[in-house]
Design a protein around this motif. Structure first.
Motif, PDB file in Angstrom:
ATOM      1  N   ALA A 103       5.773  14.397 -11.062  1.00 25.59           N
ATOM      2  CA  ALA A 103       6.426  14.465 -12.370  1.00 25.59           C
ATOM      3  C   ALA A 103       5.505  15.110 -13.400  1.00 25.59           C
ATOM      4  O   ALA A 103       5.948  15.917 -14.233  1.00 25.59           O
ATOM      5  CB  ALA A 103       6.827  13.066 -12.813  1.00 25.59           C
ATOM      6  N   ALA A 104       4.223  14.776 -13.336  1.00 27.66           N
ATOM      7  CA  ALA A 104       3.269  15.335 -14.292  1.00 27.66           C
ATOM      8  C   ALA A 104       3.107  16.833 -14.092  1.00 27.66           C
ATOM      9  O   ALA A 104       2.960  17.587 -15.059  1.00 27.66           O
ATOM     10  CB  ALA A 104       1.921  14.633 -14.153  1.00 27.66           C
ATOM     11  N   ARG A 105       3.154  17.254 -12.865  1.00 32.46           N
ATOM     12  CA  ARG A 105       2.983  18.677 -12.573  1.00 32.46           C
ATOM     13  C   ARG A 105       4.303  19.433 -12.662  1.00 32.46           C
ATOM     14  O   ARG A 105       4.313  20.655 -12.592  1.00 32.46           O
ATOM     15  CB  ARG A 105       2.382  18.865 -11.177  1.00 32.46           C
ATOM     16  N   GLN A 108       0.833  -1.204   0.000  1.00 27.80           N
ATOM     17  CA  GLN A 108       0.000   0.000   0.000  1.00 27.80           C
ATOM     18  C   GLN A 108       0.867   1.254   0.000  1.00 27.80           C
ATOM     19  O   GLN A 108       0.585   2.220  -0.723  1.00 27.80           O
ATOM     20  CB  GLN A 108      -0.921   0.023   1.225  1.00 27.80           C
ATOM     21  N   ALA A 109       1.922   1.251   0.812  1.00 27.37           N
ATOM     22  CA  ALA A 109       2.829   2.394   0.854  1.00 27.37           C
ATOM     23  C   ALA A 109       3.497   2.604  -0.500  1.00 27.37           C
ATOM     24  O   ALA A 109       3.648   3.743  -0.972  1.00 27.37           O
ATOM     25  CB  ALA A 109       3.879   2.192   1.949  1.00 27.37           C
ATOM     26  N   PHE A 110       3.906   1.507  -1.131  1.00 30.94           N
ATOM     27  CA  PHE A 110       4.539   1.606  -2.452  1.00 30.94           C
ATOM     28  C   PHE A 110       3.574   2.174  -3.484  1.00 30.94           C
ATOM     29  O   PHE A 110       3.928   3.074  -4.258  1.00 30.94           O
ATOM     30  CB  PHE A 110       5.032   0.243  -2.907  1.00 30.94           C
ATOM     31  N   ASP A 111       2.350   1.671  -3.506  1.00 27.09           N
ATOM     32  CA  ASP A 111       1.377   2.150  -4.486  1.00 27.09           C
ATOM     33  C   ASP A 111       1.108   3.642  -4.311  1.00 27.09           C
ATOM     34  O   ASP A 111       1.006   4.387  -5.293  1.00 27.09           O
ATOM     35  CB  ASP A 111       0.064   1.367  -4.360  1.00 27.09           C
ATOM     36  N   SER A 112       1.001   4.067  -3.066  1.00 26.25           N
ATOM     37  CA  SER A 112       0.774   5.483  -2.786  1.00 26.25           C
ATOM     38  C   SER A 112       1.982   6.321  -3.180  1.00 26.25           C
ATOM     39  O   SER A 112       1.849   7.421  -3.725  1.00 26.25           O
ATOM     40  CB  SER A 112       0.447   5.667  -1.298  1.00 26.25           C
ATOM     41  N   ALA A 113       3.195   5.795  -2.926  1.00 24.57           N
ATOM     42  CA  ALA A 113       4.419   6.505  -3.296  1.00 24.57           C
ATOM     43  C   ALA A 113       4.560   6.628  -4.808  1.00 24.57           C
ATOM     44  O   ALA A 113       4.958   7.676  -5.331  1.00 24.57           O
ATOM     45  CB  ALA A 113       5.633   5.787  -2.715  1.00 24.57           C
ATOM     46  N   ARG A 114       4.251   5.557  -5.521  1.00 27.62           N
ATOM     47  CA  ARG A 114       4.340   5.587  -6.983  1.00 27.62           C
ATOM     48  C   ARG A 114       3.354   6.606  -7.562  1.00 27.62           C
ATOM     49  O   ARG A 114       3.691   7.351  -8.484  1.00 27.62           O
ATOM     50  CB  ARG A 114       4.062   4.199  -7.544  1.00 27.62           C
ATOM     51  N   GLU A 115       2.158   6.655  -6.992  1.00 33.96           N
ATOM     52  CA  GLU A 115       1.160   7.618  -7.456  1.00 33.96           C
ATOM     53  C   GLU A 115       1.623   9.047  -7.201  1.00 33.96           C
ATOM     54  O   GLU A 115       1.440   9.936  -8.045  1.00 33.96           O
ATOM     55  CB  GLU A 115      -0.170   7.354  -6.755  1.00 33.96           C
ATOM     56  N   LYS A 116       2.235   9.266  -6.042  1.00 36.10           N
ATOM     57  CA  LYS A 116       2.708  10.610  -5.713  1.00 36.10           C
ATOM     58  C   LYS A 116       3.845  11.033  -6.627  1.00 36.10           C
ATOM     59  O   LYS A 116       3.892  12.174  -7.102  1.00 36.10           O
ATOM     60  CB  LYS A 116       3.159  10.659  -4.251  1.00 36.10           C
ATOM     61  N   GLY A 136      13.606  18.342  -3.148  1.00 37.00           N
ATOM     62  CA  GLY A 136      14.052  16.996  -2.828  1.00 37.00           C
ATOM     63  C   GLY A 136      13.832  15.986  -3.927  1.00 37.00           C
ATOM     64  O   GLY A 136      13.414  16.293  -5.039  1.00 37.00           O
ATOM     65  N   ASP A 137      14.107  14.760  -3.575  1.00 44.02           N
ATOM     66  CA  ASP A 137      14.109  13.637  -4.497  1.00 44.02           C
ATOM     67  C   ASP A 137      12.683  13.216  -4.840  1.00 44.02           C
ATOM     68  O   ASP A 137      11.833  13.090  -3.968  1.00 44.02           O
ATOM     69  CB  ASP A 137      14.851  12.486  -3.803  1.00 44.02           C
ATOM     70  N   ASN A 138      12.423  12.984  -6.132  1.00 40.71           N
ATOM     71  CA  ASN A 138      11.101  12.546  -6.567  1.00 40.71           C
ATOM     72  C   ASN A 138      11.107  11.077  -6.972  1.00 40.71           C
ATOM     73  O   ASN A 138      10.276  10.648  -7.767  1.00 40.71           O
ATOM     74  CB  ASN A 138      10.588  13.413  -7.740  1.00 40.71           C
ATOM     75  N   SER A 139      12.016  10.279  -6.442  1.00 40.11           N
ATOM     76  CA  SER A 139      12.010   8.856  -6.743  1.00 40.11           C
ATOM     77  C   SER A 139      10.921   8.162  -5.937  1.00 40.11           C
ATOM     78  O   SER A 139      10.479   8.643  -4.887  1.00 40.11           O
ATOM     79  CB  SER A 139      13.369   8.226  -6.413  1.00 40.11           C
ATOM     80  N   VAL A 140      10.478   7.007  -6.430  1.00 41.85           N
ATOM     81  CA  VAL A 140       9.495   6.223  -5.699  1.00 41.85           C
ATOM     82  C   VAL A 140      10.056   5.819  -4.336  1.00 41.85           C
ATOM     83  O   VAL A 140       9.346   5.825  -3.327  1.00 41.85           O
ATOM     84  CB  VAL A 140       9.078   4.981  -6.510  1.00 41.85           C
ATOM     85  N   THR A 141      11.336   5.475  -4.277  1.00 44.63           N
ATOM     86  CA  THR A 141      11.955   5.089  -3.012  1.00 44.63           C
ATOM     87  C   THR A 141      11.852   6.204  -1.985  1.00 44.63           C
ATOM     88  O   THR A 141      11.499   5.979  -0.823  1.00 44.63           O
ATOM     89  CB  THR A 141      13.425   4.708  -3.218  1.00 44.63           C
ATOM     90  N   SER A 142      12.149   7.439  -2.412  1.00 41.64           N
ATOM     91  CA  SER A 142      12.082   8.576  -1.488  1.00 41.64           C
ATOM     92  C   SER A 142      10.675   8.768  -0.950  1.00 41.64           C
ATOM     93  O   SER A 142      10.469   8.934   0.257  1.00 41.64           O
ATOM     94  CB  SER A 142      12.556   9.843  -2.210  1.00 41.64           C
ATOM     95  N   HIS A 143       9.691   8.729  -1.832  1.00 40.72           N
ATOM     96  CA  HIS A 143       8.314   8.891  -1.381  1.00 40.72           C
ATOM     97  C   HIS A 143       7.871   7.717  -0.518  1.00 40.72           C
ATOM     98  O   HIS A 143       7.067   7.874   0.409  1.00 40.72           O
ATOM     99  CB  HIS A 143       7.378   9.028  -2.581  1.00 40.72           C
TER     100      HIS A 143
END
Length: 215
Positions: A39-41, A26-34, A48-55
């Motif tokens: 990135a889209a915006r 669940q945390a991963f899915d939410s991080a990937r969405e964020k 800071g870092d916009n990687s999935v790992t960071s989020h």
């Protein structure tokens, strides 16, 4: 749902929260969405870092805090799961009157001692919408991996540590300025000024308690 690690005192100063593999996904899915949303915006207002790992580090902390509060008997609004509420607090505790709003700040084990307690200057307007800051330590995750190559299922269950907390107002009264550029400063509350988690479930969450402008 999280379950507290067995320990002598379940309201210890640094509770350990066990996250199931489902919580981790669940945390991963939410991080990937964020990450995709940022990135889209092309959101330059977010540092800071916009990687999935960071989020994901942040999302693991948010899931752990929300689950732990539920385990303590509180009704919790998981604001962090709704992308449309970006810029609000991460977790809100439902209670008589206004909710108690919490911003969760998380760091991995390897960088916790160096970075914990620091808030970017550009995050401060968002932080000020919360009443409390919770400082959280997560296990170390794989490095700056891409959205397609990261497999959250491989992590299995994880244990997250709730290390301490502060009133948001204390960020300004006790925070130490940390220059980020020639024009902006972040703020850091050193660990000596954090409140232990054993004190969180008392006055800070009481419906009648006012930390000084939080509501």
């Amino acid at each position: 749902m999280a379950t507290m690690q067995k320990q002598p005192d379940t309201h210890s100063d640094e509770p350990l929260v066990s996250l199931s593999s489902e919580d981790v996904v669940q945390a991963f899915d939410s991080a990937r969405e964020k990450a995709a949303d940022w990135a889209a915006r092309r959101a330059p207002q977010f540092p800071g870092d916009n990687s999935v790992t960071s989020h994901m580090v942040g999302k693991l902390g948010e899931v752990a805090v929300a689950n732990w509060l539920v385990d303590q008997g509180y009704e919790v609004d998981r604001v962090f799961l709704d992308p449309a509420r970006e810029g609000e607090c991460d977790v809100a505790i439902q209670r008589p009157g206004p909710p108690r709003r919490i911003d969760v700040k998380s760091w991995q084990e390897r960088g916790f001692n160096h970075n914990a307690g620091y808030v970017w200057a550009k995050q401060l307007p968002y932080i000020d919408k919360s009443d409390l800051l919770l400082w959280v330590r997560t296990p170390d995750l794989p490095g700056d991996t891409g959205q397609e190559s990261f497999d959250p299922a491989s992590l299995g269950a994880l244990v997250v540590t709730l290390v301490g907390w502060s009133f948001t107002t204390e960020l300004h009264t006790l925070g130490k300025a940390v220059p980020e550029s020639s024009t902006t400063d972040g703020l850091e509350i050193v660990r000596d000024h954090w409140h232990p988690m054993s004190e969180l479930l008392g006055a800070s969450l009481d419906p009648t308690f006012d930390p000084g402008g939080g509501d």
